[in-house]
Design an enzyme around this catalytic site. Structure first.
Site, short mmCIF file in Angstrom:
data_model
loop_
_atom_site.label_atom_id
_atom_site.label_comp_id
_atom_site.label_asym_id
_atom_site.label_seq_id
_atom_site.Cartn_x
_atom_site.Cartn_y
_atom_site.Cartn_z
N LYS A 186 -25.89 4.85 -46.67
CA LYS A 186 -25.48 6.27 -46.21
C LYS A 186 -26.82 6.90 -45.82
CE LYS A 186 -27.42 8.69 -49.61
NZ LYS A 186 -28.37 9.60 -49.59
N ASP A 199 -24.02 9.79 -55.85
CA ASP A 199 -23.45 9.21 -54.57
C ASP A 199 -22.34 8.00 -54.56
OD1 ASP A 199 -25.50 10.98 -53.37
OD2 ASP A 199 -26.85 9.25 -53.07
O1 C5P Z 1 -26.86 11.46 -59.81
P1 C5P Z 1 -27.91 10.16 -59.65
O2 C5P Z 1 -28.23 9.50 -60.78
O3 C5P Z 1 -28.03 9.64 -58.21
O4 C5P Z 1 -29.25 11.20 -59.71
C1 C5P Z 1 -30.55 11.04 -59.76
C2 C5P Z 1 -31.41 12.16 -60.24
O5 C5P Z 1 -31.45 12.85 -58.98
C3 C5P Z 1 -31.02 12.89 -61.40
O6 C5P Z 1 -31.36 12.48 -62.64
C4 C5P Z 1 -31.31 14.25 -61.06
O7 C5P Z 1 -32.72 14.19 -61.48
C5 C5P Z 1 -31.31 14.38 -59.41
N1 C5P Z 1 -30.22 14.98 -58.61
C6 C5P Z 1 -30.16 16.60 -58.97
N2 C5P Z 1 -29.13 16.86 -58.24
C7 C5P Z 1 -28.18 16.20 -57.60
C8 C5P Z 1 -28.20 14.70 -57.60
C9 C5P Z 1 -29.24 14.28 -58.27
O8 C5P Z 1 -31.04 17.26 -59.40
N3 C5P Z 1 -27.30 16.92 -56.88
#
Ligand code: C5P
Length: 316
Positions: free
Chosen positions: A19, A150
Site C-alpha cells: 500500500k 494497516d
Molecule cells: O498498529 P501498528 O502495530 O502498525 O503500529 C506500529 C506503531 O506505530 C505503534 O506501536 C505506534 O507507535 C505507531 N502508530 C501510532 N498511531 C497509529 C498507528 C501506528 O502511533 N495510528
C-alpha cells in the site's frame, strides 16, 4: 521425529499487494499511545506471495525469502506468525491446526508499504481456508486490526479512507489508474520511531498535529486523475521521516527532477513514492532515477489501485 512429520499436503497460496498512503493526516498522540489518523490508502501492484502448508502436529513455522528477508525474525514475534496464532486461538483447536508459512517477499521490509501487515492479512486469509475456519472477511478484518493498524485495509485492498488508527475503513472506489515509481532505501525505518519523532517535533512546535482531511481533498485523491491526486498528496510523517533519514530529501528531489508530478514518503518511510502522469512517463522517471539518484536501494514500477489479497491456488 523427522522435520516432515505432522505435515499434510494441503496448501493454500495467497498473493497480497503493498500500500501507499495518498494522504496521511496525523492527529496528536492519544492516551493509548496511538495517533488518530485520516488516511487514504491505495493498494499497489507490488506483491508478497504466501504459501501455507498444513501441519497436523500443531506447529507454526515461518520461512522468508526475497526483498530484505534477511532482516526478519522467523519466530513468534513475526507478524505473520502472530496472525496464524490469533486465528488458531479464535478457531479454538491448538493441538490440531499447524502450518508452515513460506513467504516470498517483493514488498520492502520496514519500508512504509505495509509489507509486514500485508503478510499478516495474507496469513489470516490463507489459514482461514487451510484450516476450514470459514470466518467472513469482516471478522478477519477485526482480528487483523488487533495485529496492526494497516492489516484491515490489506485484507480489502483497492482504495479506502481509514479513520481511527487507520482500521476504520470506508471503501472509496476509483475508476482511473495511477502510475507509480517506488524508490526503496538501503535500510528500514521502524514505524514507532517515526511516530515518536513526530511527537517530538510537535512538542517543539515544528509540526501542528491535525487529523483532518477536507472533503474536497478526498474527492481529488479518489478521482483517479494523476494531476488532481498529485496536487493533494500529503504525508504528515514525511517531516519526521526526513529528519531521521536526511537522504530522503535528496531522493524526493531526484524524483521531481526525473519528471514525476509529485513525490512523497510512503507511510512512515523510508520508501519514497513518485506519481507520474501516465505509464510511459513513469517508465522514464524510473530509468532517469536509476541513472541519477544516489542512496536508493531499488526502483520499482507499480500501479494502483489493485484488489486485495487473493487465493491463487488452494487445496484443503
Ligand atoms: O498498529 P501498528 O502495530 O502498525 O503500529 C506500529 C506503531 O506505530 C505503534 O506501536 C505506534 O507507535 C505507531 N502508530 C501510532 N498511531 C497509529 C498507528 C501506528 O502511533 N495510528
Amino acid at each position: 521425529m523427522s522435520p516432515e512429520a505432522g505435515k499434510t499436503d494441503a496448501a493454500v497460496v495467497v498473493r497480497v499487494p503493498a500500500k501507499v498512503n495518498l494522504a496521511l493526516c496525523v492527529g496528536p498522540r492519544r492516551a493509548d499511545g496511538y495517533h488518530d489518523l485520516a488516511t487514504v490508502f491505495q493498494a499497489v501492484s507490488l506483491y508478497d506471495e504466501i504459501t501455507a502448508l498444513a501441519r497436523s502436529d500443531g506447529q507454526i513455522t515461518v520461512q522468508m525469502t526475497g526483498e530484505g528477508s534477511e532482516e526478519l525474525p522467523c519466530d513468534q514475534t513475526n507478524l505473520a506468525c502472530k496472525a496464524a496464532l490469533v486465528l488458531r486461538e479464535w478457531a479454538g483447536d491448538a493441538t490440531r491446526h499447524g502450518v508452515d508459512l513460506r513467504i516470498v517477499k517483493q514488498i520492502p521490509m520496514a519500508g512504509g508499504m505495509a509489507g509486514g501487515s500485508g503478510d499478516a492479512a495474507a496469513v489470516l486469509l490463507a489459514c482461514n481456508r487451510l484450516w476450514g475456519v470459514g470466518l467472513p472477511l469482516e471478522v478477519l478484518s477485526e482480528l487483523g486490526a488487533e495485529l496492526g493498524s494497516d492489516v484491515s485495509f490489506l485484507l480489502y485492498g483497492g482504495n479506502a479512507l481509514g479513520l481511527g488508527r487507520g482500521e476504520r475503513l470506508t471503501p472509496q472506489p476509483v475508476t482511473g489508474r495511477l502510475e507509480w515509481v517506488f524508490a526503496t532505501a538501503p535500510r528500514g525505518l521502524p514505524t514507532p520511531l517515526v511516530y515518536r519523532h513526530f511527537d517530538e517535533m510537535a512538542d517543539r512546535g515544528a509540526i501542528v498535529p491535525d487529523a483532518e482531511l477536507s472533503p474536497d481533498a478526498l474527492d481529488d485523491l479518489c478521482s483517479g486523475e494523476a494531476a488532481r491526486v498529485a496536487a493533494r498528496l500529503r504525508n504528515d510523517l514525511q517531516a519526521p521521516a526526513v529528519e531521521l533519514y536526511p537522504q530522503l530529501a535528496d531522493t524526493l528531489e531526484a524524483g521531481l527532477a526525473a519528471g514525476a508530478l509529485a513525490g512523497l514518503v510512503s507511510g512512515s518511510g523510508p520508501t519514497c513514492a513518485f506519481l507520474a502522469a501516465d505509464a510511459a512517463s513513469a517508465d522514464v522517471v524510473a530509468s532517469r532515477m536509476a541513472a541519477t539518484a544516489g542512496g536508493v536501494r531499488d526502483l520499482r514500477r507499480a500501479y494502483g489501485p489493485v484488489d486485495g489479497p487473493r487465493i491463487v491456488t488452494g487445496r484443503g
